[in-house]
Design a protein around this motif. Structure first.
Motif, PDB file in Angstrom:
ATOM      1  N   ASN A  79       0.808  -1.229   0.000  1.00 18.93           N
ATOM      2  CA  ASN A  79       0.000   0.000   0.000  1.00 18.93           C
ATOM      3  C   ASN A  79       0.839   1.277   0.000  1.00 18.93           C
ATOM      4  O   ASN A  79       0.366   2.334   0.397  1.00 18.93           O
ATOM      5  N   LYS A  80       2.075   1.192  -0.421  1.00 20.94           N
ATOM      6  CA  LYS A  80       2.938   2.358  -0.565  1.00 20.94           C
ATOM      7  C   LYS A  80       3.434   2.380  -2.001  1.00 20.94           C
ATOM      8  O   LYS A  80       3.797   1.356  -2.562  1.00 20.94           O
ATOM      9  N   LYS A  81       3.442   3.565  -2.571  1.00 25.20           N
ATOM     10  CA  LYS A  81       3.953   3.710  -3.934  1.00 25.20           C
ATOM     11  C   LYS A  81       5.440   4.019  -3.874  1.00 25.20           C
ATOM     12  O   LYS A  81       5.873   4.907  -3.156  1.00 25.20           O
ATOM     13  N   LYS A  82       6.182   3.235  -4.649  1.00 26.89           N
ATOM     14  CA  LYS A  82       7.621   3.438  -4.741  1.00 26.89           C
ATOM     15  C   LYS A  82       7.985   3.598  -6.202  1.00 26.89           C
ATOM     16  O   LYS A  82       7.472   2.902  -7.059  1.00 26.89           O
ATOM     17  N   ALA A  83       8.884   4.524  -6.456  1.00 27.05           N
ATOM     18  CA  ALA A  83       9.333   4.773  -7.828  1.00 27.05           C
ATOM     19  C   ALA A  83      10.761   4.274  -7.984  1.00 27.05           C
ATOM     20  O   ALA A  83      11.554   4.315  -7.047  1.00 27.05           O
ATOM     21  N   PHE A  84      11.065   3.803  -9.183  1.00 23.99           N
ATOM     22  CA  PHE A  84      12.424   3.392  -9.489  1.00 23.99           C
ATOM     23  C   PHE A  84      12.692   3.609 -10.969  1.00 23.99           C
ATOM     24  O   PHE A  84      11.779   3.678 -11.778  1.00 23.99           O
ATOM     25  N   TRP A  85      13.966   3.729 -11.291  1.00 20.39           N
ATOM     26  CA  TRP A  85      14.401   3.938 -12.670  1.00 20.39           C
ATOM     27  C   TRP A  85      14.968   2.643 -13.223  1.00 20.39           C
ATOM     28  O   TRP A  85      15.752   1.965 -12.564  1.00 20.39           O
ATOM     29  N   MET A  86      14.564   2.316 -14.434  1.00 24.04           N
ATOM     30  CA  MET A  86      15.061   1.130 -15.127  1.00 24.04           C
ATOM     31  C   MET A  86      15.683   1.594 -16.441  1.00 24.04           C
ATOM     32  O   MET A  86      15.110   2.445 -17.125  1.00 24.04           O
ATOM     33  N   PRO A  87      16.854   1.046 -16.793  1.00 25.07           N
ATOM     34  CA  PRO A  87      17.419   1.411 -18.094  1.00 25.07           C
ATOM     35  C   PRO A  87      16.438   1.070 -19.221  1.00 25.07           C
ATOM     36  O   PRO A  87      15.770   0.035 -19.185  1.00 25.07           O
TER      37      PRO A  87
END
Length: 174
Positions: A79-87
């Motif tokens: 129930n938490k939004k997490k952002a991440f970067w992917m090549p």
């Protein structure tokens, strides 16, 4: 001659250990996370943003520039939004800004198995469980290590053969 062989063997073993330590320290944050990784399951990821990182290297008066494109994904875990970067190359197969722009504007979803810790998010196309992901991650690192050591062994063998031939030629001349 025996003393030199022993010294060469000791040097080769120490060099292999140093290379292994380098590979371990290079990815120490992921290796330290192995015990804390949890699986979030297979998620459909929607790209929300893009970025581009450019690195410049100066070597002997020449400048080389490498560009890496990234796509940002937001995933909901506990129930938490997490952002991440992917090549972009990992997500869509191409390291071009146009691939990232087309993905964001076209809302091209991708499916990945998501693994997470408190601080990091990891992903895989194939590994569905934490153990499979760790095995996949370690296999890649070991493969690079083995290839590096194999190339080093071939170079060492070539140098040894050339040195032996040079010594034989010197012995014949004397």
């Amino acid at each position: 001659m025996r003393r030199e062989r022993k010294r060469n063997i000791i040097f080769a073993v120490l060099f292999c250990v140093a290379v292994l330590a380098f590979f371990v320290l290079m990815n120490i944050s992921e290796i330290m996370d192995y015990s804390k990784i949890e699986a979030a399951g297979k998620k459909s990821l929607l790209p929300v943003d893009i970025k581009q990182e450019t690195r410049k290297r100066y070597y002997k008066g020449r400048t080389t520039q490498t560009t890496k494109n990234y796509v940002k994904f937001v995933v909901e875990i506990n129930n938490k939004k997490k952002a991440f970067w992917m090549p972009t190359s990992h997500a869509y197969g191409q390291n071009t800004p146009s691939a990232g722009i087309a993905a964001v504007s076209g809302k091209k979803k991708i499916d990945r198995y998501i693994f997470y810790t408190e601080d990091h998010i990891y992903y895989s196309e194939d590994a569905a469980t934490v153990n499979e992901y760790i095995r996949e991650s370690i296999k890649d690192k070991i493969l690079v290590y083995v290839l590096f050591i194999a190339v080093l062994g071939v170079v060492y063998l070539i140098v040894y053969v050339v040195k032996s031939l040079v010594e034989k030629v010197k012995m014949r001349r004397n």
